[in-house]
Design an enzyme around this catalytic site. Structure first.
Site, PDB file in Angstrom:
ATOM      1  N   ASP A 207      -2.721  11.300  -1.794  1.00  0.00           N
ATOM      2  CA  ASP A 207      -1.406  10.345  -1.543  1.00  0.00           C
ATOM      3  C   ASP A 207      -0.765   9.846  -2.920  1.00  0.00           C
ATOM      4  O   ASP A 207      -1.244  10.637  -4.140  1.00  0.00           O
ATOM      5  CB  ASP A 207      -1.901   8.954  -1.024  1.00  0.00           C
TER       6      ASP A 207
ATOM      7  N   TYR B 269      -1.731  14.098   4.132  1.00  0.00           N
ATOM      8  CA  TYR B 269      -2.559  13.240   3.643  1.00  0.00           C
ATOM      9  C   TYR B 269      -3.435  12.359   5.004  1.00  0.00           C
ATOM     10  O   TYR B 269      -4.571  12.089   4.946  1.00  0.00           O
ATOM     11  CB  TYR B 269      -1.746  12.094   2.902  1.00  0.00           C
TER      12      TYR B 269
ATOM     13  N   GLU C 188      -4.098   4.195   8.530  1.00  0.00           N
ATOM     14  CA  GLU C 188      -3.458   5.131   7.498  1.00  0.00           C
ATOM     15  C   GLU C 188      -1.905   5.078   7.775  1.00  0.00           C
ATOM     16  O   GLU C 188      -0.985   4.844   6.964  1.00  0.00           O
ATOM     17  CB  GLU C 188      -3.822   6.409   7.629  1.00  0.00           C
TER      18      GLU C 188
END
Length: 349
Positions: free
Chosen positions: A135, A117, A34
């Site tokens: 996101d 997020y 991520e």
């Protein structure tokens, strides 16, 4: 939005992207992926992700990694503070949690470099918690579904979207969050016309009904990038090149670069500077290059300066290293890719 859950999960079950970090979705791998994926394309990340895990397979390895190795592994991904915050968080995990990963969304949110997020993605995908991971993909899908012209930078809209996603989250929250990610990446795309004919939830989309899908999301106008001129000096002494470390704060912090000077320096001006610096050697023009960052453009002019020996005046400029060290040890940002290519060409002659 409750009506989108079942068809979206069904679509994802048949169409989910095959991604390396999904094969073993533990907290370390999900977290690393991520962070790497922030403002970076999936295809560009895959090789970096594999190399990073080969070198630093555990959070302990990451916490203890030498900074030059860390930045070298990150070279080409850009936004180097992401790598630094990754290591800061790893140190907190090792020092505060004894090397065990935090077990809640709230704990992940407290780590350096972790926003709502990323915390939501790790907590839902790796830990199975029922939390949203919202996101840009999700904001785009939401504003098209609702034909909502509110700017996606508006905090009120962001809170509203997170709450609505939370309200509809099924028990398999991680799967649903990934389904939204894939829908945004594959169907409800950001650039060009979305593939509405393939969308499992198009029947619920107001923008599709109106035929103005590409009007959403509404974004604030971009600020004009600042343009900076600089002259780059590729100085070599018998096959070793001079590089220096950038400041620990600011753009490309802590990476290595060829020496440079603000403004465009002509060949005649450089010859005069070389006399002042007591650099006796050949000078040749390497040409111009441009690199675009999010907020600034570098317009560069480069020169090669070949010396027979290292003058005293250069001792404090940086360090000398060979081509192999440039390629494998020190992190040279992609902003200097053109001049790194010139080094390669010089070695082949």
């Amino acid at each position: 939005m409750k009506e989108i859950v079942a068809p979206l999960l069904l679509w994802y079950d048949k169409n989910a992207r095959v991604l390396p970090w999904r094969e073993q979705p533990d907290p370390y791998r999900v977290w690393l992926s991520e962070i790497m994926l922030q403002q970076t394309r999936v295809e560009a990340v895959k090789d970096y992700y594999e190399r990073f895990l080969q070198q630093l397979p555990t959070v302990q390895d990451l916490a203890e990694a030498d900074e030059d190795l860390l930045l070298k592994l990150w070279q080409g991904l850009g936004y180097y503070n992401r790598a630094r915050n990754l290591q800061k968080a790893a140190k907190v995990i090792c020092d505060t949690y004894g090397g065990k990963f935090p077990t809640s969304y709230e704990q992940w949110l407290e780590l350096p470099g972790i926003g709502a997020y990323t915390a939501g993605a790790v907590a839902s995908i790796a830990l199975g918690q029922r939390v949203p991971a919202v996101d840009g993909n999700v904001y785009r899908i939401y504003t098209r579904l609702h034909a909502d012209a509110t700017s996606i930078n508006t905090p009120a809209l962001q809170r509203k979207v997170r709450q609505e996603v939370l309200d509809i989250l099924p028990e398999q929250a991680g799967t649903f969050n990934q389904a939204l990610m894939d829908l945004g990446a594959m169907i409800c795309v950001p650039n060009g016309r979305p593939h509405c004919e393939e969308c499992p939830i198009s029947a619920f989309c107001k923008a599709r009904a109106q035929g103005n899908m590409q009007d959403y999301p509404v974004k604030p106008a971009k600020k004009q990038r600042k343009k900076e001129q600089k002259t780059v000096f590729v100085i070599d002494v018998q096959g070793k090149y001079l590089i220096r470390k950038r400041p620990e704060k600011g753009l490309l912090a802590g990476t290595w670069e060829f020496p440079s000077q603000e403004g465009m320096v002509s060949l005649e001006e450089l010859q005069e500077l070389a006399r002042e610096w007591k650099l006796e050697g050949d000078i040749r023009l390497l040409g111009s290059a441009k690199h675009i960052f999010s907020h600034v453009e570098w317009h560069m002019l480069g020169y090669a300066i070949s010396l027979a020996q290292v003058p005293d005046e250069l001792q404090d400029w940086g360090i000398f290293c060979d081509k192999d060290q440039l390629e494998h040890k020190y992190s040279i940002p992609s902003a200097y890719a053109y001049y790194m290519d010139q080094v390669q060409i010089a070695y082949k002659k």
